[in-house]
Design an enzyme around this catalytic site. Structure first.
Site, PDB file in Angstrom:
ATOM      1  N   SER A  44     -24.829 -17.417  12.510  1.00  0.00           N
ATOM      2  CA  SER A  44     -26.236 -17.141  12.812  1.00  0.00           C
ATOM      3  C   SER A  44     -26.914 -18.230  13.637  1.00  0.00           C
ATOM      4  O   SER A  44     -28.054 -18.079  14.037  1.00  0.00           O
ATOM      5  CB  SER A  44     -27.024 -16.915  11.525  1.00  0.00           C
ATOM      6  OG  SER A  44     -26.380 -15.951  10.734  1.00  0.00           O
ATOM      7  N   HIS A  48     -30.513 -24.655   8.946  1.00  0.00           N
ATOM      8  CA  HIS A  48     -31.207 -24.265   7.727  1.00  0.00           C
ATOM      9  C   HIS A  48     -32.059 -25.413   7.203  1.00  0.00           C
ATOM     10  O   HIS A  48     -31.707 -26.584   7.363  1.00  0.00           O
ATOM     11  CB  HIS A  48     -30.188 -23.858   6.657  1.00  0.00           C
ATOM     12  CG  HIS A  48     -29.480 -22.578   6.971  1.00  0.00           C
ATOM     13  ND1 HIS A  48     -30.056 -21.355   6.771  1.00  0.00           N
ATOM     14  CD2 HIS A  48     -28.253 -22.344   7.503  1.00  0.00           C
ATOM     15  CE1 HIS A  48     -29.196 -20.408   7.146  1.00  0.00           C
ATOM     16  NE2 HIS A  48     -28.097 -20.983   7.600  1.00  0.00           N
TER      17      HIS A  48
END
Lengths: 479, 403
Positions: A44, A48
């Protein structure tokens, strides 16, 4: 001291770059034709924030720290990151509770500036979200990047600091003296070594087995994705997560760094013998469509540019497995780099070089006086101010010849990518974004083949898409 | 640089537009990002071009050559190897070429940028991502321009004209074409191509079928084909595996309009530049013609529309203004339609496709009626309607009334 790093994904590449600060003879061995083409290539692409990793896990230990390190790293290595922030959105009271738990967990994990936004604020910032949202966890430090570019940049910098890159060689064994590895053996060569770092991604367990070291069994978790055109790239401004379940962060909607819109991933655990199964499936693509539509109802799938599948290495522990082997005295594992592996990688690279190599193994590393932390990326010519572009074209006419129209990449950038090591169509694509756009190489792939042919002084039939067997053209129509 | 008319794209539409604008007294610059004029015609080495416009049968390069020869004799400034980076509402365009990056100031634009092929990625076909998957245009360019074979055994998805023409071309060059697969229950291209490109070479055409999976870790190895139901969903149990190293896609063209994204409106159905019958877009200084407005079957019509747009762009540059015209709307059974506004004075040439095959229907536009038989969506209907049949309306509805 000779060090061999196995695997040139984002983890191996950043470790190599970190070690290139020291007086070491560094070699990185990669089985693919280029760097960053395993797990690194298809995920992705998120930095994060670090709120959803269990307290006390390795993931929690490295995620927020790695995230923070990306600011300096991206400046030194000149790759793009965009801190667009992320939302975890809740649609029910139960989900709201999960979000509150994540908020608390994030605080313990050291994630800065988390906020819970109510429906009104959320819809103001993300007007295309489903009107059924209740609230969202806002993490401003979350961001996006191009993971392969991180690997490419780190490798280029390491090479400029003396490291050696070996591509297209697969590690098939080790020569040992007692409990020490003295040689790394590949399908083509062997490399003397004093220290081995296993960053072989999905295959790191198999490498550890070859070395007779500790390992955790790895299996691939399939994640399918749909990429939509730039035209709809601003449908969301930040990364949109659904509320996570026990197994997965769920299927997301997020902008890509070059302005597209990425939807995915699915999460299907595959048996450990399917590490080369990069197949998309009807079920997966259907699931992405229906799940993301619930988050963002206005998604327009007629703008699909491509669909693809990535595999991420999962272990029973669902955590990174990092450490010096007790059985093999000069072997370090960095494996099971599932999410948030990309985010954690810079912090792990530091940890490996300082705490494992120097503190735990007691190896004295001396810093190079002339270490150069900087690497310049390939200049995106279309982004230059007009006068600079005009000046450049006077010196280098190729800077005025557009090859990829969709992403506006010039011949000069393609040539530079080849100069920096691109040998395949995908090598050019991942370095320049040519062929990444809405026509998917319809207009430019032949031109790029011809530039590769010219620059590499080879024949088009020798140029592959991504691997030795992925040929594109064969003989001639007429001799 | 300054010019009256800037023509963007030197394919069939652009060359015609440039010549016609010049003939109408404008100074003209014709820009193309390729190294030569002619556009896609250059790689279409088969014949069948020009039957309507020149009343003779030419190959693509021959057809293009007729116009390039005229361009050479003209005063038109032809800029090849030149990319239009941007167009702004102040009537300026930024051009990029190896000779420099420079601005062009114009009075009007004819946008003739053509179309792009729908890529494999857009089809969401499950499976691996090997090499060996080509759009028909790319396959054609490798074969016809670069002199390269693209494989040994091929399957073709989509029975559009280029797909069928490539089936024949590959066969003639010794590549075995195992099948042409079409999702629709009828061919997606011209009937003459079904006969001349497939039947004459015994290439099977599988209708109501599609590719449901591609396999191959490196190069393509297998393609799985299945039959589809009325909703185009694959029917389980009908899968057939074809061992091929090449998949050629002829699955549609998309008008290439992104450069005008924030300047003009687009047709919701064709996704092309929305135009009136004089080729004028919703920005009065921007005219358009050819496949960037609607996907045509025949280049001859592209040329004719290019000439018209060029003429009006020249008149506009000289200071003439044109009324906005009345809307032309799609009625019963009508799919894509061009143009979408009617400016009175000229006769109206309408281009349309039916949404489905119809045995007998009457085309109705204003007071005009004409009967058609055996209508196929793949064969574009073109009809010239005299202006006197169109007076007294505040909008025109185009319908195909089935009988």
């Amino acid at each position: 001291m000779k060090v061999v790093v196995i695997g040139a994904g984002v983890v191996g590449s950043l470790i190599l770059r970190e070690l290139s600060r020291y007086d070491l003879e560094l070699t990185i061995i990669e089985k693919n034709l280029d760097v960053g083409w395993g797990v690194t290539k298809a995920n992705s692409a998120i930095l994060h924030a670090g709120y959803d990793d269990p307290v006390g896990s390795n993931r929690a230990k490295f995620c927020a720290k790695g995230n923070e390190m990306y600011t300096q790293l991206s400046e030194e290595l000149d790759f793009e990151i965009k801190r667009i922030g992320s939302y975890v959105v809740a649609f029910s009271d139960e989900e709201k509770k999960v979000i509150e738990e994540l908020y608390e967990q994030g605080k313990i994990n050291g994630v800065p500036n988390l906020e819970i936004h109510d429906r009104t604020t959320l819809l103001e910032k993300e007007p295309n979200l489903s009107k059924d949202v209740k609230c969202g966890l806002w993490a401003p430090t979350a961001g996006i990047t191009e993971p392969w570019m991180v690997a490419i940049a780190a490798i280029e910098n390491a090479v400029s600091n003396g490291a050696r890159v070996v591509l297209n060689e697969r590690v098939i064994g080790f020569e040992k003296k007692g409990t020490r590895i003295i040689k790394v053996i590949t399908d083509k060569n062997s490399y003397e070594t004093d220290l081995v770092i296993n960053a072989a991604g999905l295959f790191a367990d198999q490498i550890a087995i070859l070395a007779e070291a500790e390992y955790v069994p790895l299996h691939p978790r399939r994640g399918e994705y749909i990429l939509l055109d730039k035209k709809v790239g601003s449908t969301v401004r930040s990364i949109i997560f659904p509320t996570p379940t026990k197994t997965s962060k769920g299927i997301l909607v997020l902008p890509t760094i070059d302005g597209g819109l990425l939807l995915g991933p699915t999460a299907v655990d595959l048996p450990s013998d399917m590490k080369n199964e990069f197949k998309t499936t009807v079920e997966g693509l259907t699931q992405i469509k229906s799940f993301t539509k619930q988050l963002v109802p206005s998604l327009d799938f007629s703008q699909t540019v491509k669909t693809f599948c990535g595999l991420r290495p999962e272990s029973p522990q669902k955590d990174f497995f990092i450490g010096a082997s007790a059985r093999v005295e000069n072997f370090i594992n960095v494996m099971a780099m599932r999410s948030p592996g990309l985010t954690a990688a810079p912090a792990i690279a530091k940890y490996v070089s300082q705490e494992i190599i120097q503190d735990e193994l007691g190896l004295k590393l001396s810093e190079k006086k002339d270490f150069n932390p900087f690497r310049k990326g390939i200049k995106k010519i279309v982004e230059l101010p007009l006068e600079q572009w005009q000046e450049l074209v006077k010196k280098d006419p190729a800077a005025g010849r557009l090859v990829c129209y969709c992403n506006e990449v010039t011949e000069s950038e393609i040539v530079e990518a080849i100069r920096r090591g691109a040998r395949t169509l995908d090598g050019v694509k991942f370095r320049t974004r040519a062929m990444f756009g809405r026509c998917q190489g319809g207009f430019c792939s032949i031109k790029i083949m011809k530039i590769l042919e010219r620059e590499l002084k080879t024949d088009m039939s020798q140029i592959a898409m991504k691997s030795p067997g992925s040929w594109i053209v064969d003989g001639k129509v007429r001799e | 640089m300054k010019t009256d008319v800037l023509v963007i794209g030197a394919g069939a539409a652009g060359m015609a537009a440039a010549l016609s604008a010049a003939k109408n007294g404008a100074t003209v610059a014709l820009v193309d990002r390729d190294e030569r004029t002619g556009g896609i015609l250059n790689q279409c080495i088969h014949n069948g071009f020009g039957l309507h416009y020149f009343k003779e049968e030419l190959t693509g390069p021959e057809y293009a050559e007729r116009f390039s020869a005229l361009l050479e004799k003209s005063q038109i400034k032809v800029l090849t190897d030149c990319h239009v980076h941007s167009v702004t509402p102040d009537k300026k365009a930024l051009l990029v070429s190896p000779n420099g990056v420079f601005e062009v100031e114009c009075k009007s634009i004819v946008y003739t940028a053509g179309a792009r092929e729908r890529p494999f990625g857009a089809l969401m076909i499950p499976g691996d991502r090997p090499s060996g998957i080509f759009t028909a245009g790319v396959a054609q360019k490798y074969m016809n321009i670069e002199n390269r074979l693209i494989g040994k055994r091929a399957l073709i998805l989509g029975s559009g004209d280029i797909g069928m023409i490539m089936a024949r071309r590959l066969t003639l060059e010794g590549v075995e074409v195992v099948a042409v697969v079409e999702r629709l229950p009828y061919s997606g291209g011209l009937l003459r191509n079904v006969i001349q490109c497939l039947e004459d070479y015994n290439i099977p055409l599988y209708l109501s079928s599609t590719v449901v999976e591609v396999r191959g870790k490196e190069r393509l190895e297998e393609v799985v084909v299945a039959q589809v139901d009325k909703n185009y969903e694959p029917i389980p149990g009908t899968e057939r595996v074809f061992k091929v190293d090449t998949l050629v896609l002829s699955v549609g063209l998309i008008p290439q309009v992104e450069l005008l994204q924030n300047l003009v409106q687009f047709d919701r159905v064709s996704r092309g530049v929305l135009c009136s019958n004089i080729g004028q877009s919703t920005a009065e200084w921007i005219f358009a013609a050819g496949n960037c407005t609607v996907i045509y079957d025949l280049v001859d019509y592209v040329t004719m529309e290019g000439e018209k747009a060029g003429r009006y762009a020249a008149l506009y540059a000289k200071g003439e203004n044109f009324e906005k015209g009345i809307p032309i709307e799609t009625g019963e059974n009508v799919g894509v339609l061009f143009p979408r506004r009617y400016v009175s004075g000229e006769d109206l040439t309408v281009y349309l496709r039916s949404k489905r095959p119809i045995e007998k229907a009457t085309l109705v536009v204003g007071n005009f009626e004409r009967k058609y038989e055996d209508i196929m969506p793949s064969e574009m209907i073109r009809v010239k309607i005299p202006s006197q049949k169109l007076t007294g309306f505040d909008k025109l509805l185009v319908t195909l009334k089935e009988e």
